[in-house]
Design an enzyme around this catalytic site. Structure first.
Site, mmCIF file in Angstrom:
data_model
loop_
_atom_site.group_PDB
_atom_site.id
_atom_site.type_symbol
_atom_site.label_atom_id
_atom_site.label_comp_id
_atom_site.label_asym_id
_atom_site.label_seq_id
_atom_site.Cartn_x
_atom_site.Cartn_y
_atom_site.Cartn_z
ATOM 1 C CB CYS A 54 22.828 -18.175 -7.551
ATOM 2 S SG CYS A 54 22.142 -17.121 -8.841
ATOM 3 N NE ARG A 137 17.258 -17.828 -10.727
ATOM 4 C CZ ARG A 137 18.295 -17.515 -9.953
ATOM 5 N NH1 ARG A 137 19.307 -18.349 -9.842
ATOM 6 N NH2 ARG A 137 18.330 -16.376 -9.295
HETATM 7 C C1 BEZ Z 1 19.771 -14.426 -6.761
HETATM 8 O O1 BEZ Z 1 19.367 -14.234 -5.624
HETATM 9 O O2 BEZ Z 1 20.325 -15.465 -7.099
HETATM 10 C C2 BEZ Z 1 19.575 -13.358 -7.776
HETATM 11 C C3 BEZ Z 1 18.438 -12.591 -7.710
HETATM 12 C C4 BEZ Z 1 18.253 -11.590 -8.648
HETATM 13 C C5 BEZ Z 1 19.205 -11.360 -9.619
HETATM 14 C C6 BEZ Z 1 20.319 -12.161 -9.701
HETATM 15 C C7 BEZ Z 1 20.498 -13.166 -8.777
#
Ligand code: BEZ
Length: 238
Positions: A54, A137
């Site tokens: 993110c 997402r």
């Molecule tokens: C992330 O790195 O943004 C992420 C990865 C797995 C679950 C939620 C967020």
């Protein structure tokens, strides 16, 4: 893979009006999509603040904000975190994170707090097979009349392709402006697809090369639109 019991999840669809909501954001309260009338808007969700994928996405979105704005497109983010988490995360990004040449990145577009998941549920962003506590997402492309024109969903483990998000915004606007459709992998400057011939006569003319287009067959005709004309049409709508 584990089978998930489906609950009654609402999933807005292409061609429908974007569901309306009022929300608290890092830029104050917003009334969506009403206050974006007249502009394209990308409403997107991310799973959680202070997570690496993110963070890479937010830095990229923020770095491209002006490019989207030049194409008459605003950005609005959402996660099921609270406002103070959002503020702290965005401050950390600005003050501490350097990634792929991006640093000191300030996120100026609104980030919605959605701790009740009300908005995320309305937009089908909670997909329990992936996570029942985090939004996937999601990317909703919404036109100036508030109609959903394209939707892309990615799982938690995959960051979005920002060239593609920008390509979609340009392609949708160009398709509207020139009343054409875009073929696979279209990019500005590539040939576009003209609507099917409305009569046998027109189809015959096309096959005989009487119109300025290239026909692979009677139902598959293409014409050129210069990259400059496409970008002028998209960028002038600002
Ligand atoms: C992330 O790195 O943004 C992420 C990865 C797995 C679950 C939620 C967020």
């Amino acid at each position: 893979m584990e089978t998930i019991q489906q609950d009654n999840i609402s999933m807005p669809r292409i061609g429908e009006l974007a569901p309306a909501f009022k929300a608290v954001t890092t830029q104050g309260e917003i009334h969506f999509p009403k206050q974006y009338a007249g502009s394209w808007v990308i409403l997107f969700s991310h799973p959680a603040d202070f997570t690496p994928v993110c963070t890479s996405e937010f830095m990229t979105f923020a770095s491209m904000e002006q490019q989207f704005a030049d194409a008459n497109c605003k950005l609005v983010g959402l996660s099921v975190d609270g406002l103070y988490s959002h503020i702290a995360w965005l401050r950390t990004i600005k003050e501490k994170i350097e990634y792929k040449g991006m640093k000191n990145v300030e996120v100026k577009f609104p980030l919605i707090e959605d701790i009740t998941m009300e908005v995320a549920r309305k937009y089908g962003m909670i997909q329990p097979g992936e996570s029942s506590t985090k939004a996937v997402r999601a990317v909703f492309f919404i036109d100036p009349k508030g109609v959903i024109r394209a939707i892309i969903y990615y799982p938690l483990s995959l960051g979005r392709n920002f060239d593609e998000l920008y390509r979609v915004i340009v392609a949708l606007q160009a398709a509207d402006t020139f009343s054409v459709a875009m073929p696979a992998d279209w990019r500005p400057g590539d040939d576009v697809i003209v609507p099917p011939a409305g009569s046998c006569g027109v189809a015959k003319d096309r096959m005989e090369g009487k119109e300025e287009m290239t026909c692979h067959d009677w139902f598959f005709c293409m014409k050129k639109i210069a990259k400059e004309a496409i970008m002028k049409a998209v960028l002038k709508q600002k």
